[in-house]
Scaffold this motif. Structure first.
Motif, PDB file in Angstrom:
ATOM      1  N   GLU A  11       0.869  -1.193   0.000  1.00 16.02           N
ATOM      2  CA  GLU A  11       0.000   0.000   0.000  1.00 16.02           C
ATOM      3  C   GLU A  11       0.895   1.228   0.000  1.00 16.02           C
ATOM      4  OE1 GLU A  11      -3.457   0.800  -0.009  1.00 16.02           O
ATOM      5  OE2 GLU A  11      -2.445   2.746  -0.145  1.00 16.02           O
ATOM      6  N   ASP A  12       0.632   2.163  -0.932  1.00 18.81           N
ATOM      7  CA  ASP A  12       1.544   3.308  -1.033  1.00 18.81           C
ATOM      8  C   ASP A  12       1.204   4.439  -0.082  1.00 18.81           C
ATOM      9  OD1 ASP A  12      -0.744   3.589  -2.733  1.00 18.81           O
ATOM     10  OD2 ASP A  12       0.167   5.441  -3.473  1.00 18.81           O
ATOM     11  N   ASP A  13      -0.029   4.457   0.396  1.00 19.45           N
ATOM     12  CA  ASP A  13      -0.406   5.509   1.342  1.00 19.45           C
ATOM     13  C   ASP A  13       0.067   5.103   2.744  1.00 19.45           C
ATOM     14  OD1 ASP A  13      -2.959   7.805   1.636  1.00 19.45           O
ATOM     15  OD2 ASP A  13      -2.120   6.819   3.407  1.00 19.45           O
ATOM     16  N   ASP A  56      -2.799  -3.014  -2.986  1.00 20.36           N
ATOM     17  CA  ASP A  56      -3.551  -1.962  -3.668  1.00 20.36           C
ATOM     18  C   ASP A  56      -3.331  -2.148  -5.168  1.00 20.36           C
ATOM     19  OD1 ASP A  56      -4.978   0.257  -4.263  1.00 20.36           O
ATOM     20  OD2 ASP A  56      -3.680   1.683  -3.223  1.00 20.36           O
ATOM     21  N   ARG A  58      -3.533   0.328  -7.527  1.00 24.35           N
ATOM     22  CA  ARG A  58      -2.731   1.433  -8.055  1.00 24.35           C
ATOM     23  C   ARG A  58      -1.524   1.634  -7.163  1.00 24.35           C
ATOM     24  NH1 ARG A  58      -4.600   7.567  -8.399  1.00 24.35           N
ATOM     25  NH2 ARG A  58      -3.712   7.412  -6.332  1.00 24.35           N
ATOM     26  N   GLY A  86      -9.258   1.177  -5.310  1.00 29.72           N
ATOM     27  CA  GLY A  86      -9.637   2.493  -4.784  1.00 29.72           C
ATOM     28  C   GLY A  86     -10.867   3.032  -5.468  1.00 29.72           C
ATOM     29  N   GLU A 104     -13.146  -3.496  -2.206  1.00 32.00           N
ATOM     30  CA  GLU A 104     -13.148  -2.077  -2.537  1.00 32.00           C
ATOM     31  C   GLU A 104     -12.837  -1.210  -1.342  1.00 32.00           C
ATOM     32  OE1 GLU A 104     -16.676  -0.313  -4.289  1.00 32.00           O
ATOM     33  OE2 GLU A 104     -16.777  -2.089  -5.545  1.00 32.00           O
ATOM     34  N   LYS A 105     -12.101  -0.189  -1.585  1.00 31.56           N
ATOM     35  CA  LYS A 105     -11.933   0.862  -0.575  1.00 31.56           C
ATOM     36  C   LYS A 105     -13.160   1.755  -0.642  1.00 31.56           C
ATOM     37  CE  LYS A 105      -6.986   1.600  -1.093  1.00 31.56           C
ATOM     38  NZ  LYS A 105      -6.035   2.577  -1.633  1.00 31.56           N
TER      39      LYS A 105
ATOM     40  N   GLY B 774     -10.846  10.049 -11.034  1.00 35.55           N
ATOM     41  CA  GLY B 774     -10.459   8.701 -10.652  1.00 35.55           C
ATOM     42  C   GLY B 774      -9.292   8.723  -9.692  1.00 35.55           C
ATOM     43  N   ALA B 777     -10.369  10.085  -6.452  1.00 40.95           N
ATOM     44  CA  ALA B 777     -11.226   9.137  -5.751  1.00 40.95           C
ATOM     45  C   ALA B 777     -10.397   8.036  -5.109  1.00 40.95           C
ATOM     46  CB  ALA B 777     -12.238   8.535  -6.726  1.00 40.95           C
ATOM     47  N   HIS B 778      -9.393   7.598  -5.810  1.00 37.96           N
ATOM     48  CA  HIS B 778      -8.550   6.542  -5.261  1.00 37.96           C
ATOM     49  C   HIS B 778      -7.928   6.985  -3.945  1.00 37.96           C
ATOM     50  CE1 HIS B 778      -5.988   2.921  -5.770  1.00 37.96           C
ATOM     51  NE2 HIS B 778      -5.254   3.584  -4.880  1.00 37.96           N
ATOM     52  N   ASP B 779      -7.321   8.156  -3.994  1.00 41.31           N
ATOM     53  CA  ASP B 779      -6.681   8.677  -2.784  1.00 41.31           C
ATOM     54  C   ASP B 779      -7.715   8.886  -1.689  1.00 41.31           C
ATOM     55  OD1 ASP B 779      -4.320   8.641  -4.063  1.00 41.31           O
ATOM     56  OD2 ASP B 779      -4.391  10.750  -4.670  1.00 41.31           O
ATOM     57  N   ASN B 781     -10.522   7.381  -1.281  1.00 44.23           N
ATOM     58  CA  ASN B 781     -10.984   6.121  -0.721  1.00 44.23           C
ATOM     59  C   ASN B 781      -9.952   5.515   0.221  1.00 44.23           C
ATOM     60  OD1 ASN B 781     -13.541   6.012  -1.739  1.00 44.23           O
ATOM     61  ND2 ASN B 781     -12.897   5.111  -3.680  1.00 44.23           N
ATOM     62  N   SER B 782      -8.690   5.703  -0.107  1.00 49.47           N
ATOM     63  CA  SER B 782      -7.652   5.234   0.800  1.00 49.47           C
ATOM     64  C   SER B 782      -7.790   5.923   2.145  1.00 49.47           C
ATOM     65  CB  SER B 782      -6.261   5.529   0.226  1.00 49.47           C
ATOM     66  OG  SER B 782      -6.077   4.817  -0.959  1.00 49.47           O
ATOM     67  N   THR B 785     -10.775   4.697   4.058  1.00 54.50           N
ATOM     68  CA  THR B 785     -10.571   3.380   4.652  1.00 54.50           C
ATOM     69  C   THR B 785      -9.950   3.530   6.032  1.00 54.50           C
ATOM     70  OG1 THR B 785     -10.080   2.624   2.431  1.00 54.50           O
ATOM     71  CG2 THR B 785      -9.614   1.093   4.220  1.00 54.50           C
ATOM     72  N   LYS B 822     -18.264   7.924  -4.899  1.00 52.89           N
ATOM     73  CA  LYS B 822     -18.752   7.029  -5.948  1.00 52.89           C
ATOM     74  C   LYS B 822     -19.639   7.774  -6.930  1.00 52.89           C
ATOM     75  CE  LYS B 822     -18.587   2.309  -4.439  1.00 52.89           C
ATOM     76  NZ  LYS B 822     -18.266   2.401  -2.986  1.00 52.89           N
TER      77      LYS B 822
END
Lengths: 123, 995
Positions: A11-13, A56, A58, A86, A104-105, B774, B777-779, B781-782, B785, B822
């Motif tokens: 995971e990059d975060d 992850d 991505r 993500g 899914e996140k 996108g 959203a990815h970031d 969603n991270s 979480t 979403k």
């Protein structure tokens, strides 16, 4: 005593990595954390047993999660893969769904727990 | 009787009976009833006079006897008006009762008493004719008529009508005073008021009332601005008239706009009796003129004028009124022009003040951080153990920070002078020594540039009272200006004693200044456009500052220049101290060392010299770019530090060709056709905008991505840049990441453009937005979480109720954020549909798990899927999103738990409403939730309409579903009952239906 299972967590975060590691430990797993595909590839080469790749999709750098998963399966045919997405569940369903499982996140602790159990074959 | 008449006939001149109407009437008249008696008894004198008058074609009337019995000729009939023919044989004072006392009697009495003729010119002589009392002017001559005894027995009145002349002069006077007053107005409103006042004073007889309306900006409403003769706000003079082209629109403005002046003939029928101004009668007509001056494109308003009740609206009258309208329109136009000019002037003044204040503030603000930058840098630089590489970097920073400080300081000086806050102290100074000191600092820089420096500063016979700091600024500014603009030849500085004043002369052999620029040279913020220069660094305040400083010394500055030959600046400072304020004059003291200032000035000038290796570097990079497949970037900036900084940033990723002005950039771009151009806006020779223009004019470089770099912040300049055709715009200071990101994005964009030129630009944009969304959203969603998970973990450690409540609400918000992400994603992803044959049953079964987990444990999912369901032609992804959306809605509508039922069915549609006839699949999703009210139901598909409490939803869901279903060629229906639940029906066309 059941031996704890080993998870390669990618995971990059940084915050998420720290959290997921903590969560997995709480769930009773041994965790090998990595921030990039390259780092994870190095772990794959090491002589440790790994039950699950939790990555992850991505990732920064030259290798994304799907590529890493393919590499992992090549090197360790028995490893199970659970990918974390993500966004863009459509993309997943159409292309990877038949190959890899995914979650899914944002996921809740319980979601992750049950997803891992499913992938590992009912724990 | 008969016999008498016969005699009379014999005595009356028969010839008159033929042509003259009045002779006939007079002959038939029974004069015996009057004091004149029968015609036969008339004295010879009366007969002769009557005969003469009756045959005359000039209007004449005879008043005979003490009772002034009247007899008049044919020509008099029009003047008699309605008094004809009753005036014949009647008493004059009876016929002309209204004017008898004032006009006629005094004149007649004078004639009778003196025996001399009386003439009254332009006598107002109202006549009732053509059915109304008419304003008439006459020249009236009263002549005595004598009887046989030589006594004055009667008066002959000869009349000549002068109405045309009187009215003409009067109207001309009105127009003239309108014109005279016109220039006084400062606003359009004032112009209108002045106009109505003028009309009230000089045209009350011609214009009983006048209204001036001005149109508002939209041209749809007219507002009453000024009026005369009427009261404000009545039905005749409403404050506002909406232009409606309605028959009932007061004053027909709309028609006047379309087809010019409108004459209104039924004034009394429309408005009843109106004041007649000078006249007691109500005006019968009015005219509406659009107010239109030659300088304006469209009418600014309307003039309504009442027509005098005592005049016919003939051609002259009409033209007069029209000219009144034109005069008013012109004075409104003048006032508008004046107002605009005044506003502009005011705005400029304010801007000037604002600038001064702004610079003052900014300069102050800047000095603190600058000192904090300079201090530590100098400290580090002083460390002898510093390795050479960081030292070079720090040197650049140091130099630039110093430069910035210098700019800030001159701005500050300037604003101080503007606010009269500068405190000069004048010391008796050895000006030659001081000047020599300052100039010699520059020698090496000037000689390094291959220029010759000539100094001629002989010792002056007396000390000059100067402020040393200011003198230094004067000299250094002039010197660095000369250096900036001189590329070959020499720079000469001389100081000359001229008996009572001293001249400082700075002469160069530089590019010179064109004659039209000379007067502007000392103006603040003025920069000579496109002047060839070593650098374009500068604020445009240098010379303005010098001028102020020279003025503070009681001196003057002048310049002589010829383009391509050079410029000579001469500063003259008076000797002695009589011209200086006494309280600022100091006693002699030693010159403080000012070397540091001069040195920063010199150091800066040195940077303007191009590096010797420069062209060679460009050459090699250029060659390597030909060989490699890396993207090639041409970089143009006149600031050498900036140039090498950006170059270093970009070089790891791209091939960079760096040049120091626009002309060089243009040449290299034409040669190599790079992938991207990065250019500064302000550059000598060819500036960034000019470069951009050149590139956009050439078909090869028309689509070349160009990123402009500028220090000019603010939307204005970026719009200017983008309008000029720049691809992107970056404002200095920018971070290295920002620069790289912009360069990368622009290169990618250019690539996309090249690959898919047939794609509409909009589609590209959406794609980029989608990608961006996108990524975000990815970031997001991270982060969510972590947030959701941590909250849940925390929950185990918090045991009190309040704490748990807070955690619960936090979790709620986090979940909602996830949903929002979403939906926004789905919204951003409005791509062209990817249609395919899909069995809705399969689609549903595929996502059943997802739906169950979405619904949660409290809710149940019920399905009723038709066997042999026809496939529908849809975008599977979008359809899944729709179902998910509706499920989410239902879940939120069933807080206490409930059932979500999903049903599929084949349908055949027989052309009802908007749907085509053919086969459809009906998907029904119903819940047992709270339902919606009728009102909510009506608005359910509106975007961003939401019933959920503050932020429980985004309001995007249903509108999105609606849009998608329509896009798919289907139809969506919503049924809902409060307290029972909601049912959504979606009809989707089967694949074969579509052509």
């Amino acid at each position: 005593m059941v031996l704890s299972k080993n998870v390669l967590l990618v995971e990059d975060d940084a915050d998420l990595l720290e959290y997921a590691e903590e969560l997995l430990i709480q769930l009773g797993y041994q965790v090998f954390p990595a921030e990039t595909g390259e780092q994870a590839a190095k772990v794959l080469k090491r002589n440790v047993h790994l039950d699950l790749l939790l990555s992850d999709i991505r990732l920064p750098g030259s290798m994304d999660g799907v590529e890493l998963a393919q590499k992992a399966i090549e090197q360790r045919p028995n490893i199970k893969v659970l990918l974390v997405s993500g966004y863009d569940e459509y993309f997943l369903k159409n292309t990877i769904q038949n190959v890899f499982s995914f979650i899914e996140k944002p996921y809740r602790p319980a979601d992750l727990d049950s997803a891992i159990k499913v992938v590992l074959g009912g724990g | 009787m008969e016999a008498q008449k016969q005699i009379a006939k014999a005595k009356w001149p028969y010839s008159l009976l033929d042509g003259s109407e009045m002779a006939k009437l007079a002959y038939a008249f029974d004069w015996s009833t009057t004091s004149l008696g029968a015609i036969e008894s008339w004295p010879q004198s009366l007969r002769v006079t009557a005969s003469m008058a009756l045959s005359n074609s000039f209007p004449m009337a005879i008043l005979w006897g003490d009772e002034y019995i009247q007899l008049y000729n044919d020509a008099f009939i029009p003047i008699a008006g309605h008094n004809h023919p009753s005036m014949l044989g009647n008493y004059c004072w009876d016929t002309w009762a209204e004017v008898w006392q004032d006009i006629l009697e005094p004149a007649i009495l004078t004639v009778k008493q003196t025996g001399k003729a009386v003439i009254t010119e332009n006598q107002h002589f109202p006549v009732l004719r053509f059915g109304y009392m008419e304003e008439v002017y006459c020249l009236i001559a009263y002549s005595p008529l004598r009887n046989e005894q030589n006594e004055i027995e009667g008066v002959l009145i000869t009349i000549s009508e002068t109405t045309g002349q009187v009215l003409g002069e009067r109207r001309l006077k009105t127009l003239r005073s309108l014109g005279d007053q016109a220039s006084k107005a400062r606003t359009p409103e004032e112009a209108c008021e002045i106009a109505t006042e003028t009309l009230e004073q000089s045209a009350v007889a011609d214009i009983p009332f006048a209204l001036i309306y001005l149109l508002n900006e939209t041209g749809k409403q007219a507002h009453l601005v000024a009026l005369t003769g009427l009261a404000r706000g009545g039905i005749v003079s409403p404050e506002t008239i909406v232009l409606s082209s309605d028959e009932h629109e007061p004053w027909c403005f709309t028609r006047a706009l379309l087809s010019g002046p409108q004459q209104i003939n039924d004034l009394e029928a429309r408005y009843g009796k109106l004041p007649g101004g000078f006249w007691p009668e109500s005006p019968r007509e009015a005219i509406v003129f659009p107010l239109e001056s030659q300088t304006q494109e469209r009418p600014v308003g309307f003039l309504v004028v009442g027509v005098s009740p005592r005049r016919e609206l003939d051609e002259q009258y009409h033209e007069f009124l029209m000219l009144v309208g034109t005069q008013i329109a012109n004075s409104i136009a003048n006032a508008q022009a004046y107002e605009q000019e005044r506003r502009r002037a005011e705005a400029l003044t304010k801007l000037d003040q604002a600038k001064t204040a702004f610079f003052s503030n900014v300069s102050h603000e800047f000095r603190t951080p600058l000192s904090l930058i300079l201090g530590p840098i100098e400290e580090v630089l002083n460390d002898p153990g510093l390795p050479s590489k960081p030292r070079a970097q720090l040197d650049i920073m140091h130099r630039n920070a110093l430069r910035l400080l210098k700019l800030v300081n001159s701005l500050l000086d300037f604003s101080r002078i503007e606010e009269n806050r500068i405190q000069a102290s004048y010391h008796p100074t050895d000006l030659a020594a001081l000047t020599l000191d300052l100039v010699s600092n520059f020698r090496s820089a000037i000689e390094k540039a291959g220029l010759h420096l000539r100094i001629d500063c002989p010792k002056l016979p007396e000390p000059i009272y100067t402020d040393c700091d200011m003198w230094e600024k004067i000299v250094l500014n002039l010197l660095s200006n000369a250096f900036k603009h001189t590329f070959e030849g020499e720079i000469e500085i001389s100081l000359k004693w001229m008996n009572d004043h001293v001249n400082l002369i700075v002469r160069d052999t530089g590019i010179g200044i064109s004659a039209d620029q000379l007067p502007l040279l000392f103006e603040r913020f003025h920069r000579v456009p496109n002047a060839r220069s070593r650098t374009h660094e500068g604020t445009g305040i240098g010379l303005a500052l010098v001028k102020e400083l020279v003025n503070l010394h009681g001196g003057i500055i002048s310049v002589e220049s010829l383009p391509e030959e050079g410029s000579t600046f001469t500063v003259s400072i008076p000797g002695g101290k009589a011209h200086l304020p006494w309280d600022r004059i100091k006693t002699p003291f030693d010159l403080p060392s000012k070397a540091s200032h001069a040195q920063s000035s010199v150091a800066e000038s040195l940077r303007w010299l191009p590096e010797a290796s420069y062209s060679a570097t460009a050459e090699t990079t250029w060659q390597s770019s030909m060989l490699s497949s890396r993207s090639c970037i041409v970089l143009a900036d006149d600031n050498a530090d900036m140039l090498s900084y950006i170059k270093r940033l970009l070089e790891p990723f791209y091939d960079v060709i760096a040049v120091c002005d626009g002309e060089a950039a243009l040449a290299i771009i034409k040669d190599t056709l790079p992938d991207l151009v990065l250019t500064d806006v302000m550059m000598p020779r060819l500036d960034g905008f000019a470069l951009l223009r050149e590139l956009r004019q050439n078909s090869r470089t028309r689509t070349l991505p160009v990123i402009m770099l500028s220090a000019r912040a603010g939307e204005e300049s970026s719009i200017e840049g983008l309008e000029a055709g720049a691809t992107d715009y970056l404002v200095k200071p920018f971070s290295s990441n920002e620069l790289l990101a912009r360069v990368r994005t622009n290169l990618e964009m250019a690539k996309i453009r090249k690959e898919s030129e047939e794609k509409v630009r909009q589609a590209e944009k959406m794609q980029v937005i989608g990608q961006l969304a996108g990524g975000v959203a990815h970031d997001f969603n991270s982060l969510l979480t972590v947030l959701i998970g941590r909250l849940e973990m925390l929950n185990k450690h918090v045991h009190d109720e309040a704490g748990q409540k807070m955690l619960y609400s936090a979790s709620n918000v986090a979940e909602r954020s996830a949903r929002l992400v979403k939906q926004i994603l789905a919204f951003a992803r409005k791509q062209p549909l990817r249609l395919e044959q899909v069995n809705l049953n399969h689609l549903f079964l595929n996502m059943e798990d997802l739906l169950i987990s979405t619904l949660g444990k409290e809710n149940r999912l019920q399905k009723k899927l038709a066997d042999n369901l026809e496939p529908v032609l849809i975008d599977a992804n979008q359809m899944e999103m729709i179902i998910l959306n509706l499920t989410l809605n239902s879940r939120d509508a069933m807080p206490g738990g409930g059932v979500l039922a999903i049903e599929t069915r084949n349908e055949h549609e027989n052309k009802t409403g908007e749907l085509k006839a053919g086969n459809y699949v009906l998907l029904t999703i119903s819940d047992t939730g709270t339902g919606m009210s009728q009102e909510v139901l009506g608005r359910a598909f509106e975007p961003f309409f939401t019933t959920k409490n503050v932020g429980n939803g985004t309001g995007l869901g249903l509108s999105q579903v609606y849009g998608t279903v329509n896009q798919l060629g289907g139809m969506i229906k919503l049924y809902s009952t409060l307290g029972k639940g909601t049912k959504v029906e979606i009809l989707l066309p089967c694949g074969l239906n579509l052509t």
